[in-house]
Design a protein around this motif. Structure first.
Motif, PDB file in Angstrom:
ATOM      1  N   ASN A 134      46.003  37.984  39.226  1.00 49.06           N
ATOM      2  CA  ASN A 134      46.278  39.239  38.544  1.00 49.06           C
ATOM      3  C   ASN A 134      45.029  40.134  38.512  1.00 49.06           C
ATOM      4  O   ASN A 134      45.098  41.343  38.737  1.00 49.06           O
ATOM      5  CB  ASN A 134      46.770  38.911  37.125  1.00 49.06           C
ATOM      6  N   ARG A 135      43.885  39.503  38.258  1.00 45.24           N
ATOM      7  CA  ARG A 135      42.630  40.285  38.223  1.00 45.24           C
ATOM      8  C   ARG A 135      42.331  40.876  39.602  1.00 45.24           C
ATOM      9  O   ARG A 135      41.888  42.017  39.711  1.00 45.24           O
ATOM     10  CB  ARG A 135      41.474  39.395  37.769  1.00 45.24           C
ATOM     11  N   HIS A 188      44.632  43.829  40.226  1.00 46.92           N
ATOM     12  CA  HIS A 188      44.245  45.018  39.461  1.00 46.92           C
ATOM     13  C   HIS A 188      42.932  45.640  39.934  1.00 46.92           C
ATOM     14  O   HIS A 188      42.598  46.745  39.524  1.00 46.92           O
ATOM     15  CB  HIS A 188      44.169  44.686  37.968  1.00 46.92           C
ATOM     16  N   SER A 189      42.189  44.938  40.779  1.00 49.89           N
ATOM     17  CA  SER A 189      40.928  45.523  41.242  1.00 49.89           C
ATOM     18  C   SER A 189      41.171  46.667  42.218  1.00 49.89           C
ATOM     19  O   SER A 189      40.239  47.340  42.638  1.00 49.89           O
ATOM     20  CB  SER A 189      40.015  44.452  41.836  1.00 49.89           C
ATOM     21  N   ASP A 230      43.279  49.092  41.301  1.00 48.21           N
ATOM     22  CA  ASP A 230      43.807  50.160  40.439  1.00 48.21           C
ATOM     23  C   ASP A 230      42.989  51.445  40.518  1.00 48.21           C
ATOM     24  O   ASP A 230      43.525  52.538  40.514  1.00 48.21           O
ATOM     25  CB  ASP A 230      43.832  49.700  38.968  1.00 48.21           C
ATOM     26  N   ASP A 231      41.689  51.277  40.528  1.00 49.61           N
ATOM     27  CA  ASP A 231      40.797  52.423  40.431  1.00 49.61           C
ATOM     28  C   ASP A 231      39.751  52.365  41.543  1.00 49.61           C
ATOM     29  O   ASP A 231      39.132  51.312  41.741  1.00 49.61           O
ATOM     30  CB  ASP A 231      40.090  52.347  39.065  1.00 49.61           C
ATOM     31  N   SER A 253      35.247  51.781  39.256  1.00 50.44           N
ATOM     32  CA  SER A 253      35.343  51.373  37.859  1.00 50.44           C
ATOM     33  C   SER A 253      34.143  50.516  37.477  1.00 50.44           C
ATOM     34  O   SER A 253      33.451  49.971  38.348  1.00 50.44           O
ATOM     35  CB  SER A 253      36.652  50.633  37.603  1.00 50.44           C
TER      36      SER A 253
END
Lengths: 142, 224
Positions: free
Chosen positions: B81-82, B85-86, B88-89, B92
């Motif tokens: 999951n991490r 999500h890396s 996403d932006d 960051s």
């Protein structure tokens, strides 16, 4: 006669539980948590079937299968894998694996394969004995 | 319209696919243990119904095994999951210690299967930079993959993240067989593009067997 089986997997928890369950089904179970240990065991003992994990540290299942088959071409090896690709499956069959089962597997499927492996082994042993007897008869002229 | 495949996108997909394959393998291993444990419970229930005594210690140990496997699967899924999500932006704030730990965990199956031990000496304080987390994870993955071909007989790689004047550095040590020529071959177009996207540079010390990533505190032109 009980079926003699060697289970090879680097997951100790898996080895512990599956060996208990197969033993409860009147099988004579040995385990090995590494390919090296498994190769040593097949050098020392004879097994009706070897259930071998395809992906293990240091030496993978295919490499182990190759070494086992070189040492004993009649050895019946069933591969067990967490992620079977078609390519790996074909390679395993080419190297002489009897079958390939995907994890998590139904125990009855594993038991059925072990029984089939034992039957195959018996046929191979009988064929070899017959060949030896024929050679002996020809040589002695009886 | 060009038919050329974007090397950075291709590298990212390759990395993501390899990690996904490894994760699915790990989850299946865990499921196999849970499956056998449940089967064992079924076996003993049937035996108990026939009047056989239950081995309470074995049952307790089995419950422990199942809980351990659930925890293990949960950690694997959290890491997955991490990683997901890396993306996403494009820019960051990341804690390098946490990112490196994630990469060691995600690459563990691959490194252990090849007989390698990868560890890190984390700094006591949080090491925060602003970067593109996915590209940095991909770069670390590629360096680890390359590093496994140039380590010494000990087959160990240690990652050292440290704060630097301009941002931060991550050193990969234990690369005793590292040569300038091999390092040159490693710097393919995809690696060069990744370095540009991260505004970072690579530096080597062949005598000491070290590759270092020099990262800026903040990336100036995040890739969209």
């Amino acid at each position: 006669m009980t079926d003699k089986v060697l289970i090879v997997d680097d997951e100790q928890d898996f080895l512990d539980v599956i060996s208990d369950r197969l033993t409860a089904r009147d099988m004579n179970v040995s385990t090995a948590s590494s390919a090296k240990d498994a190769i040593k065991k097949i050098d020392e003992e004879s097994f009706d079937a070897v259930v071998l994990d395809l992906m293990m540290p240091e030496m993978d299942g295919l490499e182990t299968l190759k070494i086992m088959k070189e040492k004993n071409p009649d050895l019946q090896v069933i591969l067990l894998t967490g992620h079977a690709t078609v390519e790996k499956g074909i390679e395993a069959m080419k190297l002489g694996a009897m079958d390939l089962i995907e994890k998590p597997a139904d125990l009855s499927a594993i038991v059925e394969r072990i029984k089939r492996a034992k039957a195959e082994k018996i046929i191979l042993v009988e064929k070899k004995s017959e060949k030896r007897i024929r050679e002996l008869l020809t040589r002695k002229g009886w | 319209m060009s038919n050329r495949i974007d090397p950075l996108g291709e590298a990212g997909l390759e990395f993501y696919s390899k990690v996904s394959a490894s994760i699915s393998h790990e989850i299946k291993n865990s499921l196999a243990v849970i499956n056998e444990s449940a089967g064992y419970l079924e076996d003993v229930t049937l035996m108990a119904k026939k009047g056989m005594n239950l081995d309470m210690d074995r049952l307790q140990s089995l419950a422990g095994t199942m809980l351990k496997q659930v925890q293990r699967t949960n950690t694997i899924i959290k890491n997955m999951n991490r990683l997901a999500h890396s993306l996403d932006d494009p820019a960051s704030q990341v804690d390098l210690n946490a990112l490196i730990e994630l990469m060691i965990n995600l690459s563990e199956r691959t490194t252990v299967t090849r007989g390698f031990k990868v560890s890190a000496a984390f700094s006591d304080t949080a090491l925060t930079i602003t970067t593109h987390p996915f590209f940095l994870e991909n770069l670390i993955w590629l360096i680890l993959d390359f590093a496994m071909n140039v380590t010494g007989d000990a087959k160990t790689i240690e990652l050292l993240p440290v704060k630097a004047e301009s941002g931060a550095r991550i050193s990969f040590t234990g690369l005793e067989k590292l040569t300038a020529s091999e390092f040159n071959d490693f710097q393919t177009e995809r690696v060069r593009l990744m370095l540009a996207a991260l505004n970072c540079t690579l530096q080597t010390d062949e005598n000491k067997g070290i590759i270092t990533i020099n990262l800026p505190e903040t990336i100036t032109q995040p890739v969209q």
